[in-house]
Design a protein around this motif. Structure first.
Motif, PDB file in Angstrom:
ATOM      1  N   LEU A  18      33.512 -13.341  23.335  1.00 13.12           N
ATOM      2  CA  LEU A  18      33.820 -14.029  22.200  1.00 13.12           C
ATOM      3  C   LEU A  18      34.119 -15.525  22.819  1.00 13.12           C
ATOM      4  O   LEU A  18      35.212 -15.698  23.291  1.00 13.12           O
ATOM      5  N   GLY A  19      33.067 -16.524  22.374  1.00 15.83           N
ATOM      6  CA  GLY A  19      33.316 -17.782  22.834  1.00 15.83           C
ATOM      7  C   GLY A  19      31.962 -18.688  22.661  1.00 15.83           C
ATOM      8  O   GLY A  19      31.069 -18.231  22.067  1.00 15.83           O
ATOM      9  N   GLY A  20      32.045 -19.629  23.200  1.00 17.92           N
ATOM     10  CA  GLY A  20      30.914 -20.817  23.354  1.00 17.92           C
ATOM     11  C   GLY A  20      29.982 -20.174  24.397  1.00 17.92           C
ATOM     12  O   GLY A  20      29.989 -19.237  24.882  1.00 17.92           O
ATOM     13  N   GLY A  21      29.178 -21.399  24.563  1.00 16.94           N
ATOM     14  CA  GLY A  21      27.774 -21.115  25.569  1.00 16.94           C
ATOM     15  C   GLY A  21      28.413 -20.533  26.895  1.00 16.94           C
ATOM     16  O   GLY A  21      27.777 -19.716  27.624  1.00 16.94           O
ATOM     17  N   VAL A  22      29.232 -21.106  27.541  1.00 19.38           N
ATOM     18  CA  VAL A  22      29.892 -20.934  28.687  1.00 19.38           C
ATOM     19  C   VAL A  22      30.436 -19.295  28.650  1.00 19.38           C
ATOM     20  O   VAL A  22      30.043 -18.554  29.743  1.00 19.38           O
ATOM     21  N   VAL A  23      31.139 -18.929  27.645  1.00 22.22           N
ATOM     22  CA  VAL A  23      31.562 -17.407  27.631  1.00 22.22           C
ATOM     23  C   VAL A  23      30.225 -16.487  27.521  1.00 22.22           C
ATOM     24  O   VAL A  23      30.221 -15.383  28.247  1.00 22.22           O
ATOM     25  N   THR A  24      29.441 -16.733  26.390  1.00 21.43           N
ATOM     26  CA  THR A  24      28.097 -15.770  26.081  1.00 21.43           C
ATOM     27  C   THR A  24      27.438 -15.630  27.589  1.00 21.43           C
ATOM     28  O   THR A  24      26.888 -14.823  27.928  1.00 21.43           O
ATOM     29  N   ASP A  25      27.067 -16.865  28.342  1.00 26.02           N
ATOM     30  CA  ASP A  25      26.316 -17.196  29.405  1.00 26.02           C
ATOM     31  C   ASP A  25      26.980 -16.294  30.560  1.00 26.02           C
ATOM     32  O   ASP A  25      26.268 -15.380  31.164  1.00 26.02           O
ATOM     33  N   LEU A  26      28.094 -16.537  30.821  1.00 23.61           N
ATOM     34  CA  LEU A  26      28.891 -15.931  32.083  1.00 23.61           C
ATOM     35  C   LEU A  26      29.264 -14.468  31.697  1.00 23.61           C
ATOM     36  O   LEU A  26      29.050 -13.575  32.353  1.00 23.61           O
ATOM     37  N   GLY A  27      29.569 -14.155  30.541  1.00 22.54           N
ATOM     38  CA  GLY A  27      29.960 -12.736  29.979  1.00 22.54           C
ATOM     39  C   GLY A  27      28.743 -11.900  30.030  1.00 22.54           C
ATOM     40  O   GLY A  27      28.867 -10.771  30.469  1.00 22.54           O
ATOM     41  N   GLY A  28      27.600 -12.436  29.702  1.00 20.90           N
ATOM     42  CA  GLY A  28      26.411 -11.523  29.605  1.00 20.90           C
ATOM     43  C   GLY A  28      25.670 -11.080  30.822  1.00 20.90           C
ATOM     44  O   GLY A  28      25.797 -10.069  31.347  1.00 20.90           O
ATOM     45  N   PHE A  29      26.309 -12.188  31.925  1.00 11.96           N
ATOM     46  CA  PHE A  29      26.027 -12.021  33.049  1.00 11.96           C
ATOM     47  C   PHE A  29      26.851 -11.172  34.064  1.00 11.96           C
ATOM     48  O   PHE A  29      26.455 -10.026  34.769  1.00 11.96           O
ATOM     49  N   VAL A  30      28.176 -10.998  33.562  1.00 18.38           N
ATOM     50  CA  VAL A  30      29.098 -10.305  34.187  1.00 18.38           C
ATOM     51  C   VAL A  30      28.810  -8.820  33.684  1.00 18.38           C
ATOM     52  O   VAL A  30      28.809  -7.837  34.567  1.00 18.38           O
ATOM     53  N   ALA A  31      28.601  -8.712  32.535  1.00 21.17           N
ATOM     54  CA  ALA A  31      28.510  -7.276  31.941  1.00 21.17           C
ATOM     55  C   ALA A  31      26.773  -6.766  32.513  1.00 21.17           C
ATOM     56  O   ALA A  31      26.719  -5.350  32.684  1.00 21.17           O
ATOM     57  N   SER A  32      25.995  -7.443  32.708  1.00 23.36           N
ATOM     58  CA  SER A  32      24.483  -6.997  33.221  1.00 23.36           C
ATOM     59  C   SER A  32      24.463  -6.724  34.290  1.00 23.36           C
ATOM     60  O   SER A  32      23.686  -5.937  34.733  1.00 23.36           O
ATOM     61  N   THR A  33      25.771  -7.268  35.105  1.00 27.03           N
ATOM     62  CA  THR A  33      25.465  -6.488  36.622  1.00 27.03           C
ATOM     63  C   THR A  33      26.673  -5.764  37.049  1.00 27.03           C
ATOM     64  O   THR A  33      26.669  -5.354  38.311  1.00 27.03           O
ATOM     65  N   PHE A  34      27.644  -5.787  36.300  1.00 25.19           N
ATOM     66  CA  PHE A  34      28.976  -4.753  36.563  1.00 25.19           C
ATOM     67  C   PHE A  34      28.469  -3.284  36.532  1.00 25.19           C
ATOM     68  O   PHE A  34      27.756  -2.872  35.551  1.00 25.19           O
ATOM     69  N   LYS A  35      28.512  -2.513  37.708  1.00 23.80           N
ATOM     70  CA  LYS A  35      28.052  -0.949  37.705  1.00 23.80           C
ATOM     71  C   LYS A  35      26.486  -1.199  37.266  1.00 23.80           C
ATOM     72  O   LYS A  35      26.132  -0.170  36.677  1.00 23.80           O
ATOM     73  N   ARG A  36      25.790  -1.998  37.587  1.00 18.49           N
ATOM     74  CA  ARG A  36      24.617  -2.201  37.228  1.00 18.49           C
ATOM     75  C   ARG A  36      23.949  -2.302  35.774  1.00 18.49           C
ATOM     76  O   ARG A  36      23.002  -1.998  35.417  1.00 18.49           O
TER      77      ARG A  36
END
Length: 355
Positions: free
Chosen positions: A97-115
């Motif tokens: 929930l946020g601007g481009g920094v949140v969606t860019d970073l959050g998507g990367f965090v989710a995509s890589t956490f526990k594969r």
């Protein structure tokens, strides 16, 4: 507004988005729900969002400090550790929930956490609505180099609620507007022409302009999800714009530019390159330059700024075999990718920008 179907995920708008979100939560047995926010969206957007949420799941809010300078691997490590401490597993859901920094970073965090765990983007700034949250690009900066580390991985859905724009300051709105202008310049001349006189725009209809911008980006991404061909067109203004943004971010003597402010400069510079490669007419170039300069302040470049900016171009992700590649416009509303440009012409573009 009707939902837009992207590559394997839907983009929902306003109230319809919350209905889709709550239905998804009901139909899928998630173990926990984690909402990633920055310090701004935790203060201004979480109070707007939580009342729409209908779920019995345990909800954890993970906050990091706002700002492009925090879009890095160190922040990711901190969030991965918090997810681990809070018992996140592969059946967890992440909402960014946020601007481009949140969606860019959050998507990367989710995509890589526990594969990889499921994630949903809820963009809250104009920039993230029309650009960052759409298309599946997730990632972080490497030092001052933009988006060098990341993956292309799509969310479960994107939920665009334009009510969040009430929380966005004017300079951030202008930042997002730059991407909308770009969409017109590379793809839809009629759309570009709607912005030629901002005073005439009925902002009650601004949702329709946002919708068309999302539609344009999605139409391009569907044709080329992994950026081998036509998706490179979305980088118009970004080859020089990202280098300028990176330079101003790392240089303590400069005021940090918002993404759209740097891209606005990049679009003028790269339109000049298009002009001198005989891809656009002088009249088209004048229209682009004067229109963009009427919206954005002119950025001051000293003589000793240009060389370091040019050196940063070598790190642009579109480069192939060490050659700098530009996406240039071929008439307003069309694009020509994989264009090589000599440094002398780039220097001329900076000189012309100052005039």
């Amino acid at each position: 507004m009707q939902s837009i179907q992207a590559n394997s995920y839907p983009i929902h708008f306003n109230e319809k988005g919350y209905e889709a979100l709550n239905l998804h939560l009901t139909e899928n047995k998630y173990s926990k729900l984690f909402i990633i926010v920055d310090s701004n969206t935790n203060e201004f957007c979480i109070p707007k969002f939580l009342p729409f949420l209908e779920t019995d799941l345990t909800i954890e809010i993970i906050e990091f400090d706002a700002g492009e300078e925090n879009k890095n691997i160190e922040t990711c490590v901190q969030i991965w550790n918090v997810l681990t401490e809070l018992g996140a597993d592969r059946k967890s859901l992440v909402i960014n929930l946020g601007g481009g920094v949140v969606t860019d970073l959050g998507g990367f965090v989710a995509s890589t956490f526990k594969r990889g765990v499921d994630f949903i983007h809820i963009p809250t700034t104009l920039l993230s609505m029309v650009d960052a949250s759409v298309g599946g690009k997730n990632g972080v900066d490497l030092g001052n180099l933009k988006n060098q580390i990341g993956v292309i991985n799509v969310p479960i859905m994107v939920l665009i609620d334009t009510q969040y724009l009430e929380t966005v300051p004017q300079n951030e709105m202008r930042s997002g507007l730059a991407e909308m202008l770009k969409h017109g310049l590379i793809y839809d001349k009629e759309y570009w022409e709607q912005f030629l006189d901002l005073k005439s725009i009925d902002f009650a209809d601004f949702d329709a302009l946002i919708y068309r911008s999302v539609e344009i980006k999605n139409e391009i991404v569907i044709q080329d999800p992994t950026e081998k061909n036509i998706r490179k067109s979305l980088n118009f203004g970004h080859t020089l714009g990202h280098a300028i943004e990176s330079y101003f971010l790392e240089n303590e003597n400069k005021t940090t530019l918002l993404h759209g402010e740097a891209i606005a400069v990049g679009m003028i510079l790269e339109s000049y390159l298009s002009l001198h490669k005989k891809l656009i007419s002088p009249e088209e170039y004048f229209q682009i330059k004067s229109s963009i300069k009427s919206i954005y302040d002119t950025i001051i470049f000293e003589e000793n700024d240009i060389e370091p900016i040019l050196e940063l171009l070598i790190h642009d992700k579109k480069n192939e075999y060490g050659n700098i590649q530009f996406a240039l416009i071929e008439g307003i509303g069309k694009i020509k990718i994989n264009q090589s440009v000599e440094n002398e012409l780039i220097l001329e573009a900076f000189q012309d920008y100052k005039s």
